[in-house]
Scaffold this motif. Structure first.
Motif, PDB file in Angstrom:
ATOM      1  N   VAL A 191      -1.568   6.258   3.638  1.00  0.00           N
ATOM      2  CA  VAL A 191      -2.770   5.107   3.092  1.00  0.00           C
ATOM      3  C   VAL A 191      -2.719   4.371   3.582  1.00  0.00           C
ATOM      4  CG1 VAL A 191      -4.127   4.464   1.690  1.00  0.00           C
ATOM      5  CG2 VAL A 191      -3.661   6.613   0.936  1.00  0.00           C
ATOM      6  N   ALA A 192      -1.020   3.807   4.059  1.00  0.00           N
ATOM      7  CA  ALA A 192      -0.456   1.796   4.399  1.00  0.00           C
ATOM      8  C   ALA A 192      -0.952   2.086   5.471  1.00  0.00           C
ATOM      9  CB  ALA A 192       0.398   2.278   4.213  1.00  0.00           C
ATOM     10  N   ARG A 193      -1.144   3.211   6.691  1.00  0.00           N
ATOM     11  CA  ARG A 193      -1.443   3.121   7.885  1.00  0.00           C
ATOM     12  C   ARG A 193      -2.703   3.005   8.060  1.00  0.00           C
ATOM     13  NH1 ARG A 193       3.145   4.721  11.421  1.00  0.00           N
ATOM     14  NH2 ARG A 193       5.090   5.742  10.565  1.00  0.00           N
ATOM     15  N   ARG A 194      -3.620   3.936   7.311  1.00  0.00           N
ATOM     16  CA  ARG A 194      -4.955   3.418   7.862  1.00  0.00           C
ATOM     17  C   ARG A 194      -5.445   1.935   7.501  1.00  0.00           C
ATOM     18  NH1 ARG A 194      -8.708   7.901   5.043  1.00  0.00           N
ATOM     19  NH2 ARG A 194     -10.358   6.540   6.065  1.00  0.00           N
ATOM     20  N   ALA A 195      -4.284   1.454   6.297  1.00  0.00           N
ATOM     21  CA  ALA A 195      -5.599   0.141   5.224  1.00  0.00           C
ATOM     22  C   ALA A 195      -4.498  -1.010   6.766  1.00  0.00           C
ATOM     23  CB  ALA A 195      -3.953  -0.065   3.962  1.00  0.00           C
ATOM     24  N   ILE A 196      -3.512  -1.065   6.993  1.00  0.00           N
ATOM     25  CA  ILE A 196      -4.053  -1.898   8.300  1.00  0.00           C
ATOM     26  C   ILE A 196      -4.697  -2.046   9.324  1.00  0.00           C
ATOM     27  CG2 ILE A 196      -1.330  -2.431   7.708  1.00  0.00           C
ATOM     28  CD1 ILE A 196      -0.546  -0.840   9.884  1.00  0.00           C
ATOM     29  N   VAL A 197      -4.743  -0.840   9.444  1.00  0.00           N
ATOM     30  CA  VAL A 197      -6.479  -0.976  10.541  1.00  0.00           C
ATOM     31  C   VAL A 197      -7.712  -0.969   9.828  1.00  0.00           C
ATOM     32  CG1 VAL A 197      -7.607   0.810  12.301  1.00  0.00           C
ATOM     33  CG2 VAL A 197      -5.086   1.501  12.071  1.00  0.00           C
TER      34      VAL A 197
ATOM     35  N   THR B 207       0.626  -1.249  -0.040  1.00  0.00           N
ATOM     36  CA  THR B 207       0.245  -0.093   0.647  1.00  0.00           C
ATOM     37  C   THR B 207       0.443   1.006  -0.026  1.00  0.00           C
ATOM     38  OG1 THR B 207      -1.669  -1.403   1.684  1.00  0.00           O
ATOM     39  CG2 THR B 207      -1.943   1.074   1.133  1.00  0.00           C
ATOM     40  N   ALA B 208       1.545   0.920   0.480  1.00  0.00           N
ATOM     41  CA  ALA B 208       2.418   2.609   0.710  1.00  0.00           C
ATOM     42  C   ALA B 208       3.247   3.136  -0.537  1.00  0.00           C
ATOM     43  CB  ALA B 208       3.969   1.967   2.206  1.00  0.00           C
ATOM     44  N   GLU B 209       4.116   1.777  -0.928  1.00  0.00           N
ATOM     45  CA  GLU B 209       4.886   1.123  -2.841  1.00  0.00           C
ATOM     46  C   GLU B 209       3.354   2.189  -3.275  1.00  0.00           C
ATOM     47  OE1 GLU B 209       5.976  -2.223  -2.983  1.00  0.00           O
ATOM     48  OE2 GLU B 209       7.272  -1.772  -1.932  1.00  0.00           O
TER      49      GLU B 209
ATOM     50  N   LEU C  64     -10.414  -3.042   1.072  1.00  0.00           N
ATOM     51  CA  LEU C  64      -9.682  -2.683   1.956  1.00  0.00           C
ATOM     52  C   LEU C  64      -9.164  -1.204   1.687  1.00  0.00           C
ATOM     53  CD1 LEU C  64      -8.521  -6.282   3.780  1.00  0.00           C
ATOM     54  CD2 LEU C  64     -10.541  -4.751   4.407  1.00  0.00           C
ATOM     55  N   TRP C  65      -8.319  -1.522   0.811  1.00  0.00           N
ATOM     56  CA  TRP C  65      -8.198   0.279   0.308  1.00  0.00           C
ATOM     57  C   TRP C  65      -8.833   1.182   0.003  1.00  0.00           C
ATOM     58  CZ3 TRP C  65      -4.079  -2.038  -4.004  1.00  0.00           C
ATOM     59  CH2 TRP C  65      -3.045  -2.505  -3.251  1.00  0.00           C
ATOM     60  N   GLY C  66     -10.203   1.042  -0.532  1.00  0.00           N
ATOM     61  CA  GLY C  66     -10.836   2.166  -0.622  1.00  0.00           C
ATOM     62  C   GLY C  66     -11.624   2.346   1.135  1.00  0.00           C
ATOM     63  N   LEU C  67     -11.866   1.311   1.513  1.00  0.00           N
ATOM     64  CA  LEU C  67     -11.656   2.042   2.685  1.00  0.00           C
ATOM     65  C   LEU C  67     -11.257   2.361   3.487  1.00  0.00           C
ATOM     66  CD1 LEU C  67     -14.345  -1.280   4.016  1.00  0.00           C
ATOM     67  CD2 LEU C  67     -15.036   0.973   3.353  1.00  0.00           C
ATOM     68  N   SER C  68     -10.014   2.820   2.891  1.00  0.00           N
ATOM     69  CA  SER C  68      -8.305   3.688   3.515  1.00  0.00           C
ATOM     70  C   SER C  68      -7.655   4.538   3.515  1.00  0.00           C
ATOM     71  CB  SER C  68      -7.674   2.341   3.121  1.00  0.00           C
ATOM     72  OG  SER C  68      -7.601   0.839   4.096  1.00  0.00           O
ATOM     73  N   GLY C  69      -9.194   5.487   1.815  1.00  0.00           N
ATOM     74  CA  GLY C  69      -8.991   6.867   1.616  1.00  0.00           C
ATOM     75  C   GLY C  69      -8.262   6.439   0.102  1.00  0.00           C
ATOM     76  N   THR C  70      -8.466   5.485  -0.749  1.00  0.00           N
ATOM     77  CA  THR C  70      -7.695   5.390  -1.560  1.00  0.00           C
ATOM     78  C   THR C  70      -9.010   5.782  -2.983  1.00  0.00           C
ATOM     79  OG1 THR C  70      -8.235   3.445  -2.053  1.00  0.00           O
ATOM     80  CG2 THR C  70      -5.849   3.939  -1.607  1.00  0.00           C
ATOM     81  N   GLY C  71      -8.763   6.343  -4.266  1.00  0.00           N
ATOM     82  CA  GLY C  71      -9.548   6.621  -4.804  1.00  0.00           C
ATOM     83  C   GLY C  71     -11.139   7.457  -4.309  1.00  0.00           C
ATOM     84  N   PHE C  72     -11.790   6.961  -4.387  1.00  0.00           N
ATOM     85  CA  PHE C  72     -13.142   8.312  -3.933  1.00  0.00           C
ATOM     86  C   PHE C  72     -13.241   8.098  -2.489  1.00  0.00           C
ATOM     87  CE2 PHE C  72     -15.130   7.547  -8.731  1.00  0.00           C
ATOM     88  CZ  PHE C  72     -15.006   9.067  -9.070  1.00  0.00           C
ATOM     89  N   GLY C  73     -12.646   7.203  -1.789  1.00  0.00           N
ATOM     90  CA  GLY C  73     -12.005   6.737  -0.388  1.00  0.00           C
ATOM     91  C   GLY C  73     -12.518   8.136   0.162  1.00  0.00           C
ATOM     92  N   ARG C  74     -11.124   8.850  -0.296  1.00  0.00           N
ATOM     93  CA  ARG C  74     -10.151  10.275   0.211  1.00  0.00           C
ATOM     94  C   ARG C  74     -11.390  10.850   0.917  1.00  0.00           C
ATOM     95  NH1 ARG C  74      -8.306   9.874  -5.266  1.00  0.00           N
ATOM     96  NH2 ARG C  74      -9.565  12.052  -6.047  1.00  0.00           N
TER      97      ARG C  74
END
Length: 400
Positions: free
Chosen positions: A138-144, A130-132, A361-371
């Protein structure tokens, strides 16, 4: 940032998230068992399910529920032609058996060690990938999000989810770095862990084609080297990439071959699925039936629908930011179980299947429209769902 440095950056937050959820699950299990009336345990051939009894032992063994009893039976006694055990793929039970040779006592401790260490590894791999792709925030949010998704407690239970997430994320990360020999290894192991691992093949074939056509690779890809890729005419040959993706099939093929050679039953893993009462039907029929039953009965049906809807929403939100392979993998992973539903409860087990779909999980972590999603709201909703699901699961309610 190098891969090793990326892992070092992610180690502290991943360990913190792992310990918080592990401790939280243990404490909640102690309190939750018998908070509601538990149902009778479910036995499997060769192993009895333990009853739900109060006590501090629940901090360790309260997750020996439902299919966990199957996995422990398989680790102890192996597979049989006289039951539906062929439906369970072998890597997780065999890993538990190997660890059980070292640890004394019942294989439950070995299974918990495998699952928990695999989950920690999965968090580290997810953080790095995710960090890459999207940066450390976003990576920190993704693991949560991965740790508190409503069915994320399965990562810490004697189930395959944590091992599968670890291996599938590693396969995608190696594809991002254009290391297709490792894609084949991690992908084949993932597909030897769970039958849905076969979906890695079409997804990573899409990645192979996409990477070859973009020549220099994704500019966000830290593994790309434009000078190298230019000399090589776009990196590794398309054929080599496709071969790496196709080699993932060696995992399930070896499982079918074992049944054929040893038991003369080449299709036993497929035939065993008939014992679970599932039937093929169009996904819109399954989803329509799920909505109808959720409205009529609520209870489990409504919980299934809510959790699956969260996963679908997460994938939809992430789509603008995903590579084509990640979008294909996420869509197929959520579509397949809806194509083969359980008649009276169309979304049975789908909430558990959804927790390993990391693009959602990425979408819920703030990627794409999830921001645009408020992080505190997402965390509160997911954590509340996690607590409810744990309460049901440890009391042998029908969540599996």
């Amino acid at each position: 940032m190098s891969g090793r440095r990326r892992l070092r950056e992610g180690l502290r937050p991943c360990v913190a998230v792992f310990l918080a959820t592990r401790i939280g699950l243990s404490l909640l299990s102690v309190v939750a068992v018998n908070m509601i009336e538990p149902l009778d345990p479910v036995d499997v051939p060769g192993r009895a399910g333990p009853p739900a009894t109060q006590g501090w032992h629940n901090a360790i063994d309260a997750t020996e529920r439902q299919d966990a009893v199957w996995y422990l039976r398989l680790a102890d006694d192996g597979w049989s032609t006289d039951d539906a055990s062929a439906a369970f793929f072998p890597l997780y039970p065999l890993t538990v058996r190997a660890v059980g040779w070292i640890l004394p006592g019942d294989d439950l401790l070995a299974a918990l060690l495998v699952s928990n260490l695999a989950f920690l590894g999965a968090l580290l791999a997810l953080f790095a990938l995710t960090a890459e792709a999207f940066g450390d925030r976003v990576a920190r949010r993704a693991i949560v999000v991965a740790a508190i998704f409503p069915t994320a407690f399965f990562f810490l239970a004697p189930y395959t989810e944590s091992l599968f997430l670890l291996l599938s994320v590693l396969a995608f990360r190696e594809a991002r770095h254009d290391r297709w020999d490792r894609v084949a290894i991690f992908g084949a192991l993932a597909a030897l862990t769970r039958s849905v691992g076969i979906l890695l093949i079409p997804a990573l074939m899409v990645d192979a084609i996409w990477a070859s056509r973009t020549r220099g690779g994704d500019p966000r890809d830290p593994g790309s080297d434009p000078e190298r890729d230019g000399r090589a005419g776009g990196g590794r040959a398309l054929g080599a990439r496709l071969t790496g993706a196709a080699a993932i099939a060696l995992g399930p093929v070896s499982w079918f071959a074992w049944w054929g050679i040893v038991h003369r039953s080449w299709l036993a893993p497929l035939d065993a699925q008939q014992h679970w009462g599932r039937e093929l039907q169009p996904p819109w029929v399954s989803l329509g039936h799920a909505v109808e039953l959720a409205w009529k009965f609520q209870s489990y049906w409504l919980l299934d629908l809510l959790i699956v809807s969260i996963a679908i929403a997460g994938l939809a939100l992430a789509l603008p930011a995903l590579r084509p392979s990640e979008a294909v993998y996420g869509a197929l992973s959520l579509l397949l179980p809806v194509l083969d539903p359980f008649g009276d409860r169309p979304l049975l087990s789908v909430p558990r299947f959804a927790v390993v779909v990391f693009p959602a999980l990425w979408g819920l972590s703030g990627t794409g429209f999830g921001r645009k999603l408020p992080g505190s709201l997402v965390t509160s909703v997911l954590a509340a769902g996690w607590a409810v699901c744990v309460l049901l699961f440890v009391n042998w309610r029908h969540l599996f």
